[in-house]
Design a protein around this motif. Structure first.
Motif, PDB file in Angstrom:
ATOM      1  N   GLU A  30       0.856  -1.241  -0.138  1.00 56.58           N
ATOM      2  CA  GLU A  30      -0.257   0.057   0.033  1.00 56.58           C
ATOM      3  C   GLU A  30       0.921   1.136  -0.018  1.00 56.58           C
ATOM      4  O   GLU A  30       1.930   1.382   0.506  1.00 56.58           O
ATOM      5  CB  GLU A  30      -0.900  -0.121   1.133  1.00 56.58           C
ATOM      6  CG  GLU A  30      -1.863  -1.258   1.206  1.00 56.58           C
ATOM      7  CD  GLU A  30      -3.043  -0.675   2.044  1.00 56.58           C
ATOM      8  OE1 GLU A  30      -3.988  -0.016   1.914  1.00 56.58           O
ATOM      9  OE2 GLU A  30      -2.946  -1.355   3.346  1.00 56.58           O
ATOM     10  N   ASP A  31       0.444   2.330  -0.587  1.00 54.58           N
ATOM     11  CA  ASP A  31       0.779   3.634  -0.604  1.00 54.58           C
ATOM     12  C   ASP A  31       0.924   4.168   0.680  1.00 54.58           C
ATOM     13  O   ASP A  31      -0.041   4.610   1.286  1.00 54.58           O
ATOM     14  CB  ASP A  31       0.145   4.391  -1.544  1.00 54.58           C
ATOM     15  CG  ASP A  31       0.914   5.890  -1.658  1.00 54.58           C
ATOM     16  OD1 ASP A  31       2.021   6.133  -1.141  1.00 54.58           O
ATOM     17  OD2 ASP A  31       0.437   6.430  -2.681  1.00 54.58           O
ATOM     18  N   PRO A  32       2.180   4.456   1.354  1.00 56.27           N
ATOM     19  CA  PRO A  32       2.210   5.010   2.720  1.00 56.27           C
ATOM     20  C   PRO A  32       1.558   6.222   2.935  1.00 56.27           C
ATOM     21  O   PRO A  32       1.172   6.879   3.648  1.00 56.27           O
ATOM     22  CB  PRO A  32       3.583   5.008   3.105  1.00 56.27           C
ATOM     23  CG  PRO A  32       4.264   4.917   1.832  1.00 56.27           C
ATOM     24  CD  PRO A  32       3.628   4.241   0.705  1.00 56.27           C
ATOM     25  N   LEU A  33       1.586   7.286   1.623  1.00 56.34           N
ATOM     26  CA  LEU A  33       0.760   8.448   1.730  1.00 56.34           C
ATOM     27  C   LEU A  33      -0.567   8.370   1.769  1.00 56.34           C
ATOM     28  O   LEU A  33      -1.325   9.062   2.323  1.00 56.34           O
ATOM     29  CB  LEU A  33       1.428   9.308   0.515  1.00 56.34           C
ATOM     30  CG  LEU A  33       2.704  10.151   0.713  1.00 56.34           C
ATOM     31  CD1 LEU A  33       2.622  10.986  -0.663  1.00 56.34           C
ATOM     32  CD2 LEU A  33       2.767  10.913   1.810  1.00 56.34           C
ATOM     33  N   LEU A  59      -1.124   7.592   5.383  1.00 53.39           N
ATOM     34  CA  LEU A  59      -1.425   8.736   6.100  1.00 53.39           C
ATOM     35  C   LEU A  59      -2.642   9.604   5.974  1.00 53.39           C
ATOM     36  O   LEU A  59      -3.232  10.025   6.972  1.00 53.39           O
ATOM     37  CB  LEU A  59      -0.088   9.591   5.819  1.00 53.39           C
ATOM     38  CG  LEU A  59       1.245   9.201   6.526  1.00 53.39           C
ATOM     39  CD1 LEU A  59       2.469  10.256   5.962  1.00 53.39           C
ATOM     40  CD2 LEU A  59       1.205   9.405   8.004  1.00 53.39           C
ATOM     41  N   ALA A  60      -3.036   9.652   4.446  1.00 53.14           N
ATOM     42  CA  ALA A  60      -4.271  10.271   4.268  1.00 53.14           C
ATOM     43  C   ALA A  60      -5.644   9.922   4.903  1.00 53.14           C
ATOM     44  O   ALA A  60      -6.470  10.550   5.095  1.00 53.14           O
ATOM     45  CB  ALA A  60      -4.207  10.350   2.650  1.00 53.14           C
ATOM     46  N   ARG A  61      -5.444   8.469   5.416  1.00 51.54           N
ATOM     47  CA  ARG A  61      -6.700   7.888   5.838  1.00 51.54           C
ATOM     48  C   ARG A  61      -6.915   8.238   7.285  1.00 51.54           C
ATOM     49  O   ARG A  61      -8.026   8.027   7.828  1.00 51.54           O
ATOM     50  CB  ARG A  61      -6.638   6.148   5.571  1.00 51.54           C
ATOM     51  CG  ARG A  61      -6.734   5.996   4.212  1.00 51.54           C
ATOM     52  CD  ARG A  61      -6.487   4.317   4.169  1.00 51.54           C
ATOM     53  NE  ARG A  61      -6.375   3.909   2.782  1.00 51.54           N
ATOM     54  CZ  ARG A  61      -5.857   2.735   2.400  1.00 51.54           C
ATOM     55  NH1 ARG A  61      -5.484   1.860   3.462  1.00 51.54           N
ATOM     56  NH2 ARG A  61      -5.906   2.593   1.129  1.00 51.54           N
ATOM     57  N   LEU A  62      -5.961   8.637   8.021  1.00 46.29           N
ATOM     58  CA  LEU A  62      -5.743   9.172   9.379  1.00 46.29           C
ATOM     59  C   LEU A  62      -6.851  10.263   9.703  1.00 46.29           C
ATOM     60  O   LEU A  62      -6.793  10.970   8.662  1.00 46.29           O
ATOM     61  CB  LEU A  62      -4.500   9.187   9.784  1.00 46.29           C
ATOM     62  CG  LEU A  62      -3.561   7.981   9.892  1.00 46.29           C
ATOM     63  CD1 LEU A  62      -2.129   8.550  10.364  1.00 46.29           C
ATOM     64  CD2 LEU A  62      -4.023   7.002  10.794  1.00 46.29           C
ATOM     65  N   PRO A  63      -7.524  10.045  10.689  1.00 48.78           N
ATOM     66  CA  PRO A  63      -8.601  11.244  10.813  1.00 48.78           C
ATOM     67  C   PRO A  63      -7.801  12.438  11.460  1.00 48.78           C
ATOM     68  O   PRO A  63      -7.914  12.986  12.584  1.00 48.78           O
ATOM     69  CB  PRO A  63      -9.389  10.648  11.939  1.00 48.78           C
ATOM     70  CG  PRO A  63      -8.548   9.842  12.649  1.00 48.78           C
ATOM     71  CD  PRO A  63      -7.921   9.427  11.840  1.00 48.78           C
ATOM     72  N   GLU A  66      -6.897  13.277  -1.843  1.00 53.42           N
ATOM     73  CA  GLU A  66      -8.106  13.244  -2.506  1.00 53.42           C
ATOM     74  C   GLU A  66      -8.613  12.001  -2.807  1.00 53.42           C
ATOM     75  O   GLU A  66      -9.567  11.607  -3.192  1.00 53.42           O
ATOM     76  CB  GLU A  66      -7.783  13.984  -3.978  1.00 53.42           C
ATOM     77  CG  GLU A  66      -7.971  15.644  -3.503  1.00 53.42           C
ATOM     78  CD  GLU A  66      -7.227  16.332  -4.791  1.00 53.42           C
ATOM     79  OE1 GLU A  66      -6.795  15.623  -5.964  1.00 53.42           O
ATOM     80  OE2 GLU A  66      -7.210  17.572  -4.856  1.00 53.42           O
ATOM     81  N   ALA A  67      -7.648  11.108  -3.034  1.00 54.18           N
ATOM     82  CA  ALA A  67      -7.893   9.599  -3.343  1.00 54.18           C
ATOM     83  C   ALA A  67      -8.467   8.963  -2.490  1.00 54.18           C
ATOM     84  O   ALA A  67      -9.124   7.902  -2.428  1.00 54.18           O
ATOM     85  CB  ALA A  67      -6.466   8.725  -3.593  1.00 54.18           C
ATOM     86  N   GLU A  68      -8.655   9.470  -0.877  1.00 49.46           N
ATOM     87  CA  GLU A  68      -9.279   8.844  -0.050  1.00 49.46           C
ATOM     88  C   GLU A  68     -10.519   9.466   0.263  1.00 49.46           C
ATOM     89  O   GLU A  68     -11.254   9.441   1.378  1.00 49.46           O
ATOM     90  CB  GLU A  68      -8.351   9.027   1.346  1.00 49.46           C
ATOM     91  CG  GLU A  68      -7.059   7.998   1.488  1.00 49.46           C
ATOM     92  CD  GLU A  68      -7.321   6.659   1.165  1.00 49.46           C
ATOM     93  OE1 GLU A  68      -8.391   6.096   1.623  1.00 49.46           O
ATOM     94  OE2 GLU A  68      -6.789   5.964   0.533  1.00 49.46           O
ATOM     95  N   GLY A  69     -10.883  10.530  -0.594  1.00 51.98           N
ATOM     96  CA  GLY A  69     -12.262  10.954  -0.630  1.00 51.98           C
ATOM     97  C   GLY A  69     -12.204  12.375   0.274  1.00 51.98           C
ATOM     98  O   GLY A  69     -13.264  12.924   0.537  1.00 51.98           O
ATOM     99  N   ASN A 110     -11.757  18.273   5.247  1.00 49.55           N
ATOM    100  CA  ASN A 110     -11.159  19.284   4.585  1.00 49.55           C
ATOM    101  C   ASN A 110      -9.832  19.534   5.103  1.00 49.55           C
ATOM    102  O   ASN A 110      -9.809  20.625   5.717  1.00 49.55           O
ATOM    103  CB  ASN A 110     -12.420  20.605   4.522  1.00 49.55           C
ATOM    104  CG  ASN A 110     -13.467  20.198   3.782  1.00 49.55           C
ATOM    105  OD1 ASN A 110     -14.499  19.751   4.201  1.00 49.55           O
ATOM    106  ND2 ASN A 110     -13.486  19.923   2.450  1.00 49.55           N
ATOM    107  N   PRO A 111      -8.824  18.659   5.124  1.00 55.31           N
ATOM    108  CA  PRO A 111      -7.645  19.137   5.812  1.00 55.31           C
ATOM    109  C   PRO A 111      -6.770  20.289   5.245  1.00 55.31           C
ATOM    110  O   PRO A 111      -6.903  20.572   3.935  1.00 55.31           O
ATOM    111  CB  PRO A 111      -6.818  17.776   5.839  1.00 55.31           C
ATOM    112  CG  PRO A 111      -7.471  17.121   4.588  1.00 55.31           C
ATOM    113  CD  PRO A 111      -9.018  17.394   4.444  1.00 55.31           C
ATOM    114  N   LEU A 112      -5.930  20.706   5.877  1.00 55.40           N
ATOM    115  CA  LEU A 112      -5.108  21.677   5.381  1.00 55.40           C
ATOM    116  C   LEU A 112      -3.664  20.923   5.044  1.00 55.40           C
ATOM    117  O   LEU A 112      -2.997  20.022   5.651  1.00 55.40           O
ATOM    118  CB  LEU A 112      -4.514  22.724   6.604  1.00 55.40           C
ATOM    119  CG  LEU A 112      -3.159  23.453   6.329  1.00 55.40           C
ATOM    120  CD1 LEU A 112      -3.338  24.472   5.221  1.00 55.40           C
ATOM    121  CD2 LEU A 112      -2.900  24.355   7.447  1.00 55.40           C
ATOM    122  N   VAL A 113      -3.147  21.279   3.781  1.00 56.06           N
ATOM    123  CA  VAL A 113      -1.881  20.928   3.418  1.00 56.06           C
ATOM    124  C   VAL A 113      -1.034  22.044   3.469  1.00 56.06           C
ATOM    125  O   VAL A 113      -1.365  22.919   2.400  1.00 56.06           O
ATOM    126  CB  VAL A 113      -1.927  20.119   2.246  1.00 56.06           C
ATOM    127  CG1 VAL A 113      -0.288  19.561   1.825  1.00 56.06           C
ATOM    128  CG2 VAL A 113      -2.613  18.734   2.323  1.00 56.06           C
TER     129      VAL A 113
END
Length: 365
Positions: free
Chosen positions: A159-162, A165-169, A187-190, A223-226
């Motif tokens: 699995e892609d590690p990014l 990370l993106a799945r975490l709340p 975005e791939a995680e919705g 709607n996270p901040l990057v």
């Protein structure tokens, strides 16, 4: 029964009941649930995944993939010094030769795109795509080219590690990458991330409104901040690459006395000081890590800030003769600044974090 033994038994019972495993993740897992963990992801983290072959791990003593790419770029621009693996110094030379043209900062990313497309042209499964993309190389982002060529590719269906990370709340992610790989993973995680950029070199009139600081913006899990600390390839003036760039970045942070609307938003400053930080994919000797770490310390308060964690490959100190003493020194150095060092591969750490988080979450259900 002595107090120490009773305490140990009670701690073991609590760990078993919560589903958490004893160790470095004990404090982090519940903080993820509270949304007060901030991953800070390096530029080399994704670059090395893209350019390695078949997901292999480098042998001990070899330069990192990022260093090898820098050396290739140094040869391409005819860098005359010996330290061809040092990106900050190679970029310094190149910018001087280009008379400090801000757009020259994108040339390294252009080089990476060219190398990637050249590699893909030798792959019968992707040669046609590479041929089609080559004429558009200057108008496409590095991340878009990599995505169309299905990079990075993980061995054995890993699995892609990014994506993990993106799945975490979590509501906030920080990166020193100048490409939008992290946004694509979210975005791939919705999720619908908001890209914000550190305009350390001054405001840019052409910057998109969504990239400017919004004092009313409140990041959420959906709607996270990057936050791109070292800029974004869309705006060459924001890119931190050379030694002078890193020094000027630090000076800009020190001289920023605007208390109402500083360069780094107040909300992010507070979050960096009050959250658990995970520093992923950095090489301790590199400029990008050293400057970023000093930047973080500006907002960390010893009496209130929780401990952070630096995840670092042990083999990164291959050039130091007495490795054991060196690792001991680095551990003590970071301990004084309330950071733990996990001598582990960043991708392996993220996989363990995700597995343990799932176990913890199920235990809380």
């Amino acid at each position: 029964m002595g107090i120490n033994k009773r305490f140990a038994e009670a701690r073991a019972k609590l760990s078993q009941e919560s589903g958490a495993k004893p160790g470095v993740l004990d404090d982090i897992l519940p903080r993820i649930n509270q949304g007060i963990v901030i991953p800070i992801v390096s530029n080399s983290f994704r670059v090395e995944q893209i350019f390695r072959e078949g997901g292999e791990t480098l042998e001990e003593g070899l330069p990192s993939i990022s260093e090898q790419l820098t050396a290739e770029w140094a040869n391409f621009i005819e860098y005359p010094m010996q330290d061809k693996e040092n990106l900050a110094r190679v970029a310094q030379y190149f910018l001087v030769e280009q008379k400090d043209d801000p757009h020259a900062r994108t040339k390294y990313i252009e080089f990476l795109k060219t190398v990637l497309l050249t590699i893909a042209k030798d792959d019968p499964n992707y040669a046609d795509i590479a041929e089609r993309l080559m004429p558009r190389i200057h108008e496409m982002r590095f991340s878009e080219i990599a995505n169309q060529l299905d990079y990075p590719r993980f061995a054995d269906g890993g699995e892609d590690p990014l994506r993990l990370l993106a799945r975490l709340p979590l509501p906030i992610y920080v990166t020193t990458s100048q490409s939008d790989f992290l946004e694509r993973a979210l975005e791939a995680e919705g999720k619908k991330p908001r890209t914000q950029i550190c305009f350390w070199s001054g405001e840019i009139s052409s910057a998109s409104p969504e990239h400017r600081t919004d004092l009313d913006y409140l990041p959420t899990v959906t709607n996270p901040l990057v936050y791109h600390l070292y800029g974004l390839e869309d705006y060459p003036q924001t890119m931190v690459m050379s030694e002078d760039d890193y020094l000027n970045f630090l000076i800009a942070m020190v001289e920023d006395t605007n208390t109402l609307n500083p360069v780094v938003p107040l909300s992010l400053r507070r979050a960096l000081g009050e959250s658990h930080l995970l520093l992923l994919g950095y090489h301790l000797r590199d400029w990008d890590f050293r400057v970023m770490f000093r930047f973080l310390l500006k907002f960390r308060r010893d009496e209130f800030s929780p401990r952070g964690m630096v995840i670092q490959l042990k083999k990164d100190d291959r050039r130091i003769e007495n490795e054991e003493r060196s690792l001991d020194y680095l551990g003590r150095y970071f301990d004084r600044r309330k950071f733990d060092v996990e001598w582990n591969d960043s991708e392996a750490f993220i996989q363990k974090l995700w597995n343990d988080w799932n176990t913890y979450r199920q235990g809380q259900a």
